[in-house]
Design a protein around this motif. Structure first.
Motif, PDB file in Angstrom:
ATOM      1  N   HIS A 236       0.836  -1.197   0.000  1.00  0.00           N
ATOM      2  CA  HIS A 236       0.000   0.000   0.000  1.00  0.00           C
ATOM      3  C   HIS A 236       0.874   1.252   0.000  1.00  0.00           C
ATOM      4  N   VAL A 237       0.315   2.334  -0.506  1.00  0.00           N
ATOM      5  CA  VAL A 237       1.052   3.592  -0.550  1.00  0.00           C
ATOM      6  C   VAL A 237       1.429   4.031   0.870  1.00  0.00           C
ATOM      7  N   ASP A 238       2.628   4.548   0.998  1.00  0.00           N
ATOM      8  CA  ASP A 238       3.147   5.055   2.278  1.00  0.00           C
ATOM      9  C   ASP A 238       3.480   3.965   3.292  1.00  0.00           C
ATOM     10  N   HIS A 239       3.452   2.723   2.885  1.00  0.00           N
ATOM     11  CA  HIS A 239       3.820   1.678   3.845  1.00  0.00           C
ATOM     12  C   HIS A 239       5.329   1.463   3.906  1.00  0.00           C
ATOM     13  N   GLY A 240       6.049   2.155   2.985  1.00  0.00           N
ATOM     14  CA  GLY A 240       7.502   2.143   3.104  1.00  0.00           C
ATOM     15  C   GLY A 240       8.243   1.359   2.030  1.00  0.00           C
ATOM     16  N   LYS A 241       7.625   1.191   0.855  1.00  0.00           N
ATOM     17  CA  LYS A 241       8.282   0.441  -0.217  1.00  0.00           C
ATOM     18  C   LYS A 241       9.576   1.128  -0.651  1.00  0.00           C
ATOM     19  N   THR A 242       9.459   2.434  -0.946  1.00  0.00           N
ATOM     20  CA  THR A 242      10.626   3.183  -1.427  1.00  0.00           C
ATOM     21  C   THR A 242      11.697   3.245  -0.348  1.00  0.00           C
ATOM     22  N   SER A 243      11.249   3.480   0.894  1.00  0.00           N
ATOM     23  CA  SER A 243      12.214   3.565   1.997  1.00  0.00           C
ATOM     24  C   SER A 243      12.968   2.248   2.150  1.00  0.00           C
TER      25      SER A 243
ATOM     26  N   ASP B  46       9.380   0.072  14.300  1.00  0.00           N
ATOM     27  CA  ASP B  46       9.942   1.030  15.264  1.00  0.00           C
ATOM     28  C   ASP B  46       8.896   2.020  15.765  1.00  0.00           C
ATOM     29  N   VAL B  47       7.795   2.148  15.045  1.00  0.00           N
ATOM     30  CA  VAL B  47       6.786   3.149  15.418  1.00  0.00           C
ATOM     31  C   VAL B  47       6.106   2.734  16.716  1.00  0.00           C
TER      32      VAL B  47
ATOM     33  N   SER C 159      12.212  -2.599   9.967  1.00  0.00           N
ATOM     34  CA  SER C 159      12.045  -1.153   9.979  1.00  0.00           C
ATOM     35  C   SER C 159      12.942  -0.582   8.900  1.00  0.00           C
ATOM     36  N   ALA C 160      12.306   0.075   7.919  1.00  0.00           N
ATOM     37  CA  ALA C 160      13.098   0.676   6.847  1.00  0.00           C
ATOM     38  C   ALA C 160      13.836   1.898   7.376  1.00  0.00           C
ATOM     39  N   LEU C 161      13.391   2.383   8.530  1.00  0.00           N
ATOM     40  CA  LEU C 161      14.012   3.568   9.114  1.00  0.00           C
ATOM     41  C   LEU C 161      15.301   3.195   9.854  1.00  0.00           C
TER      42      LEU C 161
ATOM     43  N   LYS D 212       7.886  -0.700   9.651  1.00  0.00           N
ATOM     44  CA  LYS D 212       7.638   0.350  10.652  1.00  0.00           C
ATOM     45  C   LYS D 212       7.453  -0.223  12.056  1.00  0.00           C
TER      46      LYS D 212
HETATM   47  P1  GDP Z   1       5.848   4.044  -0.225  1.00  0.00           P
HETATM   48  O1  GDP Z   1       4.739   4.917  -0.675  1.00  0.00           O
HETATM   49  O2  GDP Z   1       5.345   2.677   0.124  1.00  0.00           O
HETATM   50  O3  GDP Z   1       7.023   3.991  -1.151  1.00  0.00           O
HETATM   51  O4  GDP Z   1       6.347   4.634   1.186  1.00  0.00           O
HETATM   52  P2  GDP Z   1       7.615   5.526   1.516  1.00  0.00           P
HETATM   53  O5  GDP Z   1       8.837   4.697   1.461  1.00  0.00           O
HETATM   54  O6  GDP Z   1       7.564   6.750   0.701  1.00  0.00           O
HETATM   55  O7  GDP Z   1       7.336   5.833   3.045  1.00  0.00           O
HETATM   56  C1  GDP Z   1       6.227   6.580   3.474  1.00  0.00           C
HETATM   57  C2  GDP Z   1       6.557   7.287   4.766  1.00  0.00           C
HETATM   58  O8  GDP Z   1       6.771   6.351   5.802  1.00  0.00           O
HETATM   59  C3  GDP Z   1       7.815   8.137   4.672  1.00  0.00           C
HETATM   60  O9  GDP Z   1       7.580   9.320   5.390  1.00  0.00           O
HETATM   61  C4  GDP Z   1       8.865   7.287   5.350  1.00  0.00           C
HETATM   62  O10 GDP Z   1       9.852   8.072   5.968  1.00  0.00           O
HETATM   63  C5  GDP Z   1       8.049   6.555   6.405  1.00  0.00           C
HETATM   64  N1  GDP Z   1       8.618   5.247   6.723  1.00  0.00           N
HETATM   65  C6  GDP Z   1       8.940   4.269   5.870  1.00  0.00           C
HETATM   66  N2  GDP Z   1       9.422   3.203   6.525  1.00  0.00           N
HETATM   67  C7  GDP Z   1       9.426   3.513   7.841  1.00  0.00           C
HETATM   68  C8  GDP Z   1       9.797   2.807   9.033  1.00  0.00           C
HETATM   69  O11 GDP Z   1      10.239   1.660   9.018  1.00  0.00           O
HETATM   70  N3  GDP Z   1       9.627   3.464  10.201  1.00  0.00           N
HETATM   71  C9  GDP Z   1       9.130   4.724  10.263  1.00  0.00           C
HETATM   72  N4  GDP Z   1       9.003   5.256  11.445  1.00  0.00           N
HETATM   73  N5  GDP Z   1       8.772   5.399   9.167  1.00  0.00           N
HETATM   74  C10 GDP Z   1       8.904   4.817   7.964  1.00  0.00           C
END
Ligand code: GDP
Length: 635
Positions: free
Chosen positions: A150-157, A252-253, A285-287, A250
């Motif tokens: 899903h969008v914003d779930h952290g694929k790119t990260s 770590d959240v 955790s991608a962070l 995520k």
């Molecule tokens: P995408 O739309 O799936 O590609 O998601 P993004 O990689 O753009 O991540 C969306 C948001 O979630 C960004 O603000 C990232 O910094 C944040 N994010 C991604 N992975 C993590 C994680 O493991 N932990 C936390 N705390 N934030 C994350």
């Protein structure tokens, strides 16, 4: 009452296998997870268990599979497989029967002992001899991985984190190029990641014929859970029969709840190993990077199980994963090789783009001369930018590639060039020819409630020859990605109370995918039912083309009788249908056999022009007759 073996094992500080051994000794039936017993029987079992030492061997009745071993040992199936691959160098699927000595070594790795009740039964049933591999030169190749979710779930990260922490490159200052794919080199093996995350890109590539992904990593945010695009991703990967590894991201959240995600996943057919299924789930955790090494290890483990091979010396099979126009270098395309080796100087044909490979760069931006299986390479030298997903063909000479490209361009101009999609009308034919047994559907509706209702109705429809299979369902308009999925799965898109996203309609037309939209659920169900039963009659409607007056009648020795006409309104088309009226009365209904302007055959004549008309099987026309030209169009 039903008793969990794992609970009882825990209580006595034993492994589930010890409990199973005691149950077997006492002749109590169990399924390795639970058993039924009354208080008396339980008392007896407890007494027996109190006598068992944790060091005593676990007894198996017959040959053991990795799945059974995991149950007996009380560990995850992934742990068992990892141990088999890494420590015992043994490849096995979850249901492979292990050789007795391998099974015993496996148990030792987990600090347990295994013995067999019956030595003869412990021997695995000999598997059927495998046919000799077709390509003896086939070698192991790295897995190609796509990240979805899903969008914003952290694929790119996640992709970025993996790249930054694992792609070592001192020569080029650690900056990797974004060429659409990159590779991670670990002591245990290499992984190729496609850099365009998401199931849309994945299915768009498939729709163009490229099946480059071996493993899908499904990213689900632990603080958000399974969302609509998570489900889409699952369905797209399943439709492509690509194994899914789940990365619960995520973690770590604060307040993240990975366990909730796992139970949500089970509702979509992904049962985590922790719940007794065989879906590998990694918490990451991608962070912070936590859990990523384990994720990479699991990808390699999955790859081992898939036994991915390729022959670097074999014929080239390669696909475009990304392409663009570079200001300085012209068209550049990132190509991923599945088999064979791509070499500098080779001539390529990609759909209608062609050229000689002038230069090749790897994902580090380093010049390379060749790229073998699973190695992404950015090539220059093509005359135009190809599309992602297109197949790459290698030619001896550039001229040959060019000739073929030109031939393709020419052949596409003909109107017979059409998509291969399935239509409800064509369904019957395919069913009766045994070509398909299921009607695959992509279902879209306005709200979740109607999605459920439509799917509920559809799933009841079946006959002996076929049944309905819903490969994807969702809320909202029909999307381009739905069309791509439908195309790859030979499916039809159904919309209920929804529209069609801009772009999806033209995409569907181009691919020959049928989109049907309905406002009444009963009509939708009826059409599908009729289609399966082969009763769907196409509906036609008369569409007016024009009006023509007969002003003269010629009798020509060479041609026979010809009506000299004038088009008063609209147009008339050769072969179109006509109705001829004389004083309002219809005197002929049929088709136009020939249409001429002066002496030339023409396809159509517009208002204000004169023309000569002959009719199919009718010459009884007179001056003053009025011709109504029309065609039948399917509605
Ligand atoms: P995408 O739309 O799936 O590609 O998601 P993004 O990689 O753009 O991540 C969306 C948001 O979630 C960004 O603000 C990232 O910094 C944040 N994010 C991604 N992975 C993590 C994680 O493991 N932990 C936390 N705390 N934030 C994350």
């Amino acid at each position: 009452m039903s008793i969990q073996i794992a609970d009882l094992a825990k209580e006595f500080g034993l492994r589930p296998g010890h409990v199973a051994t005691v149950l077997d000794d006492l002749g109590i039936a169990h399924d390795h997870a639970s058993f039924e017993a009354d208080d008396d029987a339980l008392e007896l079992i407890r007494e027996a268990l109190a006598e068992v030492s944790p060091d005593s061997p676990i007894t198996a009745k017959g040959a053991v599979t990795p799945r059974e071993a995991a149950a007996l040992l009380g560990v995850g199936a992934a742990d068992v497989q990892r141990t088999l691959v890494q420590k015992l160098k043994t490849m096995a699927t979850l249901t492979t029967q292990l050789k007795p000595e391998v099974a015993q070594k496996l148990f030792e790795q987990f600090g347990a002992k295994l013995q067999f009740a019956d030595a003869a039964a412990a021997k695995p049933v000999a598997p059927k001899p495998k046919p000799a591999p077709k390509q003896p030169a086939a070698r192991k190749r790295p897995p190609v991985v796509t990240i979805m979710g899903h969008v914003d779930h952290g694929k790119t990260s996640l992709l970025d984190k993996i790249r930054k922490s694992n792609v070592v490159d001192t020569e080029h200052g650690g900056i990797t190029q974004h060429i659409g794919a990159y590779q991670v080199e670990l002591p245990e093996g290499v992984i190729t990641f496609l850099d365009t995350p998401g199931h849309e890109a994945f299915t768009a590539m498939r729709a163009r014929g490229a099946m480059v992904t071996d493993i899908a990593v499904l990213v689900v945010a632990a603080d958000d859970g399974v969302m609509p695009q998570t489900i889409e991703a699952i369905n797209h990967a399943k439709s492509a029969k690509v194994p899914i590894i789940v990365a619960v991201n995520k973690i770590d959240v604060p307040g993240a709840n990975p366990d909730r995600v796992m139970s949500e996943l089970t509702q979509h057919g992904l049962v985590p190993e922790a719940f007794g299924g065989d879906t590998i789930v990694c918490k990451v955790s991608a962070l912070t990077g936590e859990g990523i090494p384990n994720l990479l290890e699991m990808i390699l483990l999955q790859a081992e199980m898939l036994q991915l091979t390729a022959d670097p010396k074999g014929p080239v099979e390669a696909y475009v994963v990304e392409a663009r126009l570079d200001k300085g270098r012209g068209p550049v395309a990132t190509i991923l090789v599945k088999n064979g080796t791509l070499k500098k100087g080779q001539s390529l044909l990609i759909d209608t783009a062609y050229g000689r490979i002038r230069s090749m760069l790897d994902y580090r931006g380093k010049q390379i001369d060749e790229a073998g299986p699973s190695v992404p390479a950015e090539v220059t030298g093509l005359n135009q930018v190809p599309e992602a997903g297109q197949k790459v063909e290698v030619f001896e000479k550039e001229a040959e590639a060019r000739t073929e490209a030109e031939r393709r361009i020419e052949s596409r101009k003909s109107p017979t060039h059409q998509g291969r999609g399935l239509t409800l009308k064509g369904l019957r034919e395919k069913l009766s020819q045994g070509e398909i047994k299921e009607l695959n559907l992509v279902v879209r509706a306005d709200v979740q409630g109607s999605v459920e209702a439509v799917c509920g109705v559809l799933q009841k429809i079946k006959n002996e020859e076929a049944q309905v299979r819903i490969i994807h369902r969702g809320v909202g308009n029909v999307t381009r990605s739905d069309v791509d999925l439908a195309y790859t799965a030979d499916a039809i898109c159904l919309g209920f109370n929804v529209g069609v996203e801009s772009g999806a309609r033209s995409q569907a037309k181009q691919r020959g995918v049928e989109i049907r939209t309905y406002k009444i659920i009963y009509e939708l169900a009826e059409d599908i039912e009729k289609a399966i039963k082969g009763m769907l009659e196409p509906k036609f409607e008369e569409q007016h083309l024009g009006t023509v007056e007969i002003r003269m009648v010629f009798d020509l020795s060479r041609y026979g009788k010809v009506a000299g006409c004038y088009v008063t309104e609209g147009k008339v088309v050769r072969g179109c249908q006509v109705r001829v009226r004389r004083n309002k009365e219809v005197v002929y209904e049929g088709k136009i056999a020939s249409l001429k302007h002066l002496k030339d055959d023409v396809r159509e004549m517009a208002a204000g022009f004169e023309c000569g008309i002959q009719f199919e099987g009718w010459t009884g026309f007179e001056v003053g007759d009025v011709i109504e030209a029309f065609e039948m169009v399917q509605v």
